[in-house]
Design an enzyme around this catalytic site. Structure first.
Site, PDB file in Angstrom:
ATOM      1  N   PRO A  10       0.790  -1.222   0.000  1.00  0.00           N
ATOM      2  CA  PRO A  10       0.000   0.000   0.000  1.00  0.00           C
ATOM      3  C   PRO A  10       0.827   1.279   0.000  1.00  0.00           C
ATOM      4  CG  PRO A  10      -0.134  -1.114   2.129  1.00  0.00           C
ATOM      5  CD  PRO A  10       0.519  -2.067   1.185  1.00  0.00           C
ATOM      6  N   ASN A  11       0.341   2.219  -0.774  1.00  0.00           N
ATOM      7  CA  ASN A  11       0.852   3.587  -0.871  1.00  0.00           C
ATOM      8  C   ASN A  11       2.175   3.708  -1.615  1.00  0.00           C
ATOM      9  OD1 ASN A  11      -1.331   4.842   0.555  1.00  0.00           O
ATOM     10  ND2 ASN A  11      -0.520   3.912   2.418  1.00  0.00           N
ATOM     11  N   ARG A  18       5.952  12.433  -2.422  1.00  0.00           N
ATOM     12  CA  ARG A  18       5.954  13.038  -1.079  1.00  0.00           C
ATOM     13  C   ARG A  18       7.071  12.398  -0.262  1.00  0.00           C
ATOM     14  NH1 ARG A  18       1.708  11.886   2.184  1.00  0.00           N
ATOM     15  NH2 ARG A  18       0.762  10.333   0.854  1.00  0.00           N
ATOM     16  N   TYR A  23      11.951   8.635   1.464  1.00  0.00           N
ATOM     17  CA  TYR A  23      11.846   7.626   0.403  1.00  0.00           C
ATOM     18  C   TYR A  23      12.561   7.992  -0.901  1.00  0.00           C
ATOM     19  CZ  TYR A  23       8.231   5.826   3.519  1.00  0.00           C
ATOM     20  OH  TYR A  23       7.554   5.331   4.604  1.00  0.00           O
ATOM     21  N   ASN A  79       8.084  -5.643  -1.047  1.00  0.00           N
ATOM     22  CA  ASN A  79       7.972  -4.531  -0.095  1.00  0.00           C
ATOM     23  C   ASN A  79       6.508  -4.454   0.330  1.00  0.00           C
ATOM     24  OD1 ASN A  79       7.829  -2.216   1.373  1.00  0.00           O
ATOM     25  ND2 ASN A  79       9.044  -0.973  -0.042  1.00  0.00           N
ATOM     26  N   ALA A  82       3.141  -0.778   4.761  1.00  0.00           N
ATOM     27  CA  ALA A  82       2.702  -0.797   6.164  1.00  0.00           C
ATOM     28  C   ALA A  82       2.116  -2.151   6.582  1.00  0.00           C
ATOM     29  CB  ALA A  82       1.684   0.318   6.398  1.00  0.00           C
ATOM     30  N   HIS A  85       3.918  -4.504   9.128  1.00  0.00           N
ATOM     31  CA  HIS A  85       3.839  -4.380  10.584  1.00  0.00           C
ATOM     32  C   HIS A  85       2.519  -4.862  11.166  1.00  0.00           C
ATOM     33  CE1 HIS A  85       7.191  -1.938   9.426  1.00  0.00           C
ATOM     34  NE2 HIS A  85       6.414  -1.042   8.846  1.00  0.00           N
ATOM     35  N   ASP A  92       1.200 -15.803   6.711  1.00  0.00           N
ATOM     36  CA  ASP A  92       0.642 -17.147   6.472  1.00  0.00           C
ATOM     37  C   ASP A  92       0.677 -17.521   4.987  1.00  0.00           C
ATOM     38  OD1 ASP A  92       0.161 -17.414   9.156  1.00  0.00           O
ATOM     39  OD2 ASP A  92      -2.008 -17.126   9.031  1.00  0.00           O
ATOM     40  N   GLU A 103      12.411  -9.669   1.562  1.00  0.00           N
ATOM     41  CA  GLU A 103      11.669  -8.493   2.039  1.00  0.00           C
ATOM     42  C   GLU A 103      12.550  -7.264   1.841  1.00  0.00           C
ATOM     43  OE1 GLU A 103      10.700  -8.917   6.168  1.00  0.00           O
ATOM     44  OE2 GLU A 103      10.004  -6.836   6.371  1.00  0.00           O
ATOM     45  N   HIS A 105      12.791  -2.916   2.286  1.00  0.00           N
ATOM     46  CA  HIS A 105      12.263  -1.622   2.738  1.00  0.00           C
ATOM     47  C   HIS A 105      13.205  -0.525   2.276  1.00  0.00           C
ATOM     48  CE1 HIS A 105       9.134  -3.474   5.012  1.00  0.00           C
ATOM     49  NE2 HIS A 105      10.029  -4.325   5.490  1.00  0.00           N
ATOM     50  N   ARG A 112      13.297   4.292  12.688  1.00  0.00           N
ATOM     51  CA  ARG A 112      12.047   5.052  12.675  1.00  0.00           C
ATOM     52  C   ARG A 112      11.173   4.687  13.894  1.00  0.00           C
ATOM     53  NH1 ARG A 112       9.571   4.794   6.832  1.00  0.00           N
ATOM     54  NH2 ARG A 112       8.403   6.570   7.686  1.00  0.00           N
TER      55      ARG A 112
HETATM   56  O1  CA2 Z   1      10.595   1.824   3.876  1.00  0.00           O
HETATM   57  C1  CA2 Z   1       9.748   1.159   3.274  1.00  0.00           C
HETATM   58  O2  CA2 Z   1       9.923   0.705   2.143  1.00  0.00           O
HETATM   59  C2  CA2 Z   1       8.356   0.947   3.903  1.00  0.00           C
HETATM   60  O3  CA2 Z   1       7.932  -0.374   3.570  1.00  0.00           O
HETATM   61  C3  CA2 Z   1       7.427   1.974   3.285  1.00  0.00           C
HETATM   62  C4  CA2 Z   1       6.039   1.980   3.894  1.00  0.00           C
HETATM   63  C5  CA2 Z   1       6.107   2.053   5.416  1.00  0.00           C
HETATM   64  O4  CA2 Z   1       4.815   1.938   5.976  1.00  0.00           O
HETATM   65  C6  CA2 Z   1       6.994   0.982   5.995  1.00  0.00           C
HETATM   66  O5  CA2 Z   1       7.061   1.147   7.395  1.00  0.00           O
HETATM   67  C7  CA2 Z   1       8.400   1.065   5.413  1.00  0.00           C
HETATM   68  C8  CA2 Z   1       5.237   3.181   3.397  1.00  0.00           C
HETATM   69  C9  CA2 Z   1       5.038   3.196   1.921  1.00  0.00           C
HETATM   70  C10 CA2 Z   1       4.396   4.496   1.543  1.00  0.00           C
HETATM   71  O6  CA2 Z   1       5.261   5.136   0.636  1.00  0.00           O
HETATM   72  C11 CA2 Z   1       5.094   6.462   0.393  1.00  0.00           C
HETATM   73  C12 CA2 Z   1       6.038   7.038  -0.432  1.00  0.00           C
HETATM   74  C13 CA2 Z   1       5.967   8.367  -0.722  1.00  0.00           C
HETATM   75  C14 CA2 Z   1       4.931   9.131  -0.207  1.00  0.00           C
HETATM   76  C15 CA2 Z   1       3.999   8.554   0.604  1.00  0.00           C
HETATM   77  C16 CA2 Z   1       4.076   7.209   0.912  1.00  0.00           C
END
Ligand code: CA2
Length: 151
Positions: A10-11, A18, A23, A79, A82, A85, A92, A103, A105, A112
């Protein structure tokens, strides 16, 4: 040609739009291009996907597991965003189909918030790449290929 999967949760479709301090500035399309170049060099066919839906990711993991069992794929770079977590269901699914998963990240989740320190995926992952930005996807593909094929 043997396949390899890269799945994003997701996301991650927002990558590059952003939070560049966390990132980076590259987009998910840029990540796909980097992965395609890596796979081309390795002689692997890349299947790349992103979904905001846990069930879709589970379906993809199950399909990938079947392809590995059939000898048509080596595994997946994943990847989970979220869902890393929170998701017992992803844990599973990976365990259930014995899918070799690396995996990844983009950020160093251990630097963090405490809620990002726990991963439900890590115990069923073959390996983990954390904190190297989007270059981590390339490292994960290399690591997976080395672990599975020795190449
Ligand atoms: O560091 C990573 O790759 C994460 O998997 C990214 C997830 C975060 O919830 C994990 O804790 C770590 C978030 C992905 C959302 O990515 C965005 C990128 C740019 C702007 C907004 C969200």
């Amino acid at each position: 040609m043997t396949s390899v999967y890269v799945f994003n949760g997701p996301n991650l479709n927002l990558l590059g739009t952003r939070e560049p301090e966390v990132y980076g500035t590259l987009t998910l399309a840029d990540v796909e291009t980097m992965c395609r170049m890596e796979c081309e060099e390795a002689g692997l066919e890349l299947v790349f996907g992103q979904s905001n839906h846990e069930g879709q990711l589970i379906d993809w993991i199950q399909e990938a597991g079947a392809e590995v069992q059939a000898g048509r794929a080596i595994g997946a770079v994943f990847n989970p965003g979220a869902f890393t977590h929170t998701s017992v269901a992803l844990h599973d699914a990976i365990e259930g189909v014995q899918l070799p998963v690396v995996e990844v990240h983009i950020s160093n989740v251990h630097r963090r918030e405490p809620f990002r320190h726990r991963s439900y995926v890590s115990p069923v992952a073959r390996g983990i790449v954390v904190g190297f930005g989007v270059y981590g996807y390339v490292l994960a593909l290399r690591g997976l290929r080395h672990a599975i094929t020795g190449g």
